[in-house]
Enzyme design. Structure first.
Site, PDB file in Angstrom:
ATOM      1  CD  GLU A 163     -80.649 -14.133  62.012  1.00  0.00           C
ATOM      2  OE1 GLU A 163     -80.033 -14.563  63.001  1.00  0.00           O
ATOM      3  OE2 GLU A 163     -81.817 -13.725  62.080  1.00  0.00           O
ATOM      4  CD  GLU A 355     -85.343 -15.797  61.218  1.00  0.00           C
ATOM      5  OE1 GLU A 355     -85.165 -15.243  62.324  1.00  0.00           O
ATOM      6  OE2 GLU A 355     -84.585 -16.660  60.770  1.00  0.00           O
TER       7      GLU A 355
HETATM    8  O1  IFM Z   1     -84.477 -17.976  66.687  1.00  0.00           O
HETATM    9  C1  IFM Z   1     -83.752 -17.052  65.956  1.00  0.00           C
HETATM   10  C2  IFM Z   1     -83.483 -17.575  64.555  1.00  0.00           C
HETATM   11  O2  IFM Z   1     -82.837 -18.792  64.578  1.00  0.00           O
HETATM   12  C3  IFM Z   1     -82.625 -16.600  63.799  1.00  0.00           C
HETATM   13  N1  IFM Z   1     -83.189 -15.265  63.846  1.00  0.00           N
HETATM   14  C4  IFM Z   1     -83.596 -14.754  65.095  1.00  0.00           C
HETATM   15  C5  IFM Z   1     -84.485 -15.750  65.829  1.00  0.00           C
HETATM   16  C6  IFM Z   1     -84.922 -15.178  67.190  1.00  0.00           C
HETATM   17  O3  IFM Z   1     -83.809 -14.890  67.973  1.00  0.00           O
END
Ligand code: IFM
Length: 449
Positions: A163, A355
């Site tokens: 990210e 994710e």
């Molecule tokens: O916890 C975070 C993760 O570290 C990165 N992506 C989003 C998740 C939820 O906010």
């Protein structure tokens, strides 16, 4: 369900969010160690000092994954654990932790996906400018080489950054993540160095002779105009350019999007973009990691409104659309559209959903269990969206639920709970939630029933 037979069914975590043991075995300080100890930075004064104590409990956590049938696990390496100052000789004790972890995973048929940078870079590098400094690009390439050499036989997928937009925007413009900088030009310079270092890390990694797939994880925010007005449509295009295309275009096409270069070029010199940089960011990769949580709705600023950008993110949610307990809209069909859009726009990349998950205010019920039907509905909806995308010809090879465990949710501390397993922090007891049992059946059936 159209999931391929070797589909990766996993869960994801990151080092600072679960490991704890922030000073163990020669580990150096990370920017998150520093930031979390800054008064007022984190809700409730929480820190990652102990987190889920995974550094000591990793064997149990691997057993937990195995007992729920996972065949993949995404984790990140803490850079200062394996290279305390961000340069020079590795800390073998730190590397040993990841050697043991990945070996145990493989023994149980759980394929490791390793992220090099899930935000906790060495404080020693921050003291020399961090991501704002071009030198960090080459340091990151060295670190990538070091990890590739140490863990070469054990890792199935290599991910450079997690990210980059969040790192740049929250860490350098909004100042609500480490290192707490509030400066939009610093944000763009950081984003540039992250992109450049992604390319440099892929080069370094390939130079070691490794053949395992390598990619980058982007959090993509499908963006919609609030109304049908032309002004809102333009706001949505620019906002998409800022959060999504600013990263996708360099990685896949070796250039920044022209409209955004013009937009930011009118405001900043951008003189840190040097000839050849963006092309270097476009090293061929084997997959794109997609983190998807929610969509974004934006509008044009009103004439009397002070807005930093030519778009304003809508804060209210849409009536009738369910939300997580962090207030994020749950919009599964958007994931299907996003995946199809990526296929059509970026030459059919191979995709891992690295994710996807939701935060709920989970509690232990009187029966000692954690009942989370809303998370089951969330995951089920998103997996059906992934199935539809696969049916439409998108090459999706894996899905990692966020997260294996409740954990340290950055500036929000330990309040939000994203885990498939509840963590009772005072005792560190893991209590698999109903959603984990449901996910076990999904994995066993190679898709939701
Ligand atoms: O916890 C975070 C993760 O570290 C990165 N992506 C989003 C998740 C939820 O906010």
């Amino acid at each position: 369900m159209p999931f391929p037979t070797d589909f990766a069914w996993g869960a994801a975590t990151s080092s600072y969010q679960i490991e704890g043991a922030v000073e163990a075995d020669g580990k150096g300080a990370s920017i998150w160690d520093t930031f979390a100890h800054t008064p007022g930075a984190i809700a409730n004064g929480d820190t990652g000092d102990v987190a889920c104590d995974h550094y000591h409990r990793w064997r149990d956590d691997v057993e937990l994954m195995a007992s729920y049938g996972l065949n993949a696990y995404r984790f990140s390496v803490s850079w200062p654990r394996v290279q305390p100052d961000g340069r020079g000789r590795p800390n073998e004790q730190g590397l040993d932790f990841y050697r043991r972890l990945t070996e145990a995973l493989r023994e149980r048929g759980i394929r490791p996906a390793l992220t090099l940078n899930h935000w906790d870079i060495p404080q020693a590098l921050q003291d020399r400018g961090g991501w704002q400094s071009r030198d960090t690009v080459e340091r990151f390439a060295d670190y990538a080489r070091l990890c590739a050499e140490a863990l070469r036989d054990r890792v199935e997928w290599w991910i450079t950054h997690n990210e980059p937009w969040i790192i740049s925007a929250l860490g350098y413009r909004l100042g609500i993540h480490a290192p707490g900088v509030k400066d939009t030009e610093a944000e763009l310079r950081t984003a540039h160095h992250l992109l450049l270092s992604h390319g440099a890390a892929v080069e370094a990694y390939r130079a070691t002779g490794l053949a395992a797939p390598v990619g980058i994880t982007l959090n993509l925010l499908p963006t919609y105009p609030q109304t049908e007005s032309e002004a809102d449509a333009r706001a949505a295009t620019l906002s998409d350019g800022y959060t999504n295309r600013w990263y996708l275009e360099p990685v896949f096409n070796g250039r920044y999007p022209a409209d955004m270069l013009e937009y930011f070029g009118d405001r900043f010199s951008l003189d840190w973009i040097r000839p050849g940089d963006v092309e270097r960011a476009a090293q061929p990769i084997d997959f794109l990691g997609v983190n998807y949580y929610s969509r974004r709705v934006v509008r044009a600023p009103r004439p009397d409104e002070q807005a930093e950008f030519a778009w304003v993110v809508r804060t209210e949610t849409t009536t009738g659309v369910p939300t997580s307990d962090l207030g994020w809209e749950m919009t599964p069909p958007v994931l299907r559209d996003l995946l199809v859009h990526l296929r059509d726009t970026y030459r059919s990349p191979t995709i891992l959903i690295t994710e996807n998950g939701c935060s709920l205010n989970d509690e232990i019920a009187p029966d000692g269990r954690v009942h989370d039907p809303r998370r089951i509905a969330f995951l089920d909806g998103h997996l059906r969206a992934v199935a539809e995308a696969i049916d439409a010809g998108v090459d999706v090879r894996g899905y990692f639920a966020w997260s294996l465990l409740d954990n340290f949710e950055w500036a929000e501390g330990y309040g939000p709970r994203f885990g498939l397993s509840y963590v009772d922090y005072p005792t560190q007891r893991r209590i698999p939630k109903d959603s984990f049992a449901w996910y076990r059946d999904v994995v066993a059936g190679n898709g939701p029933a």
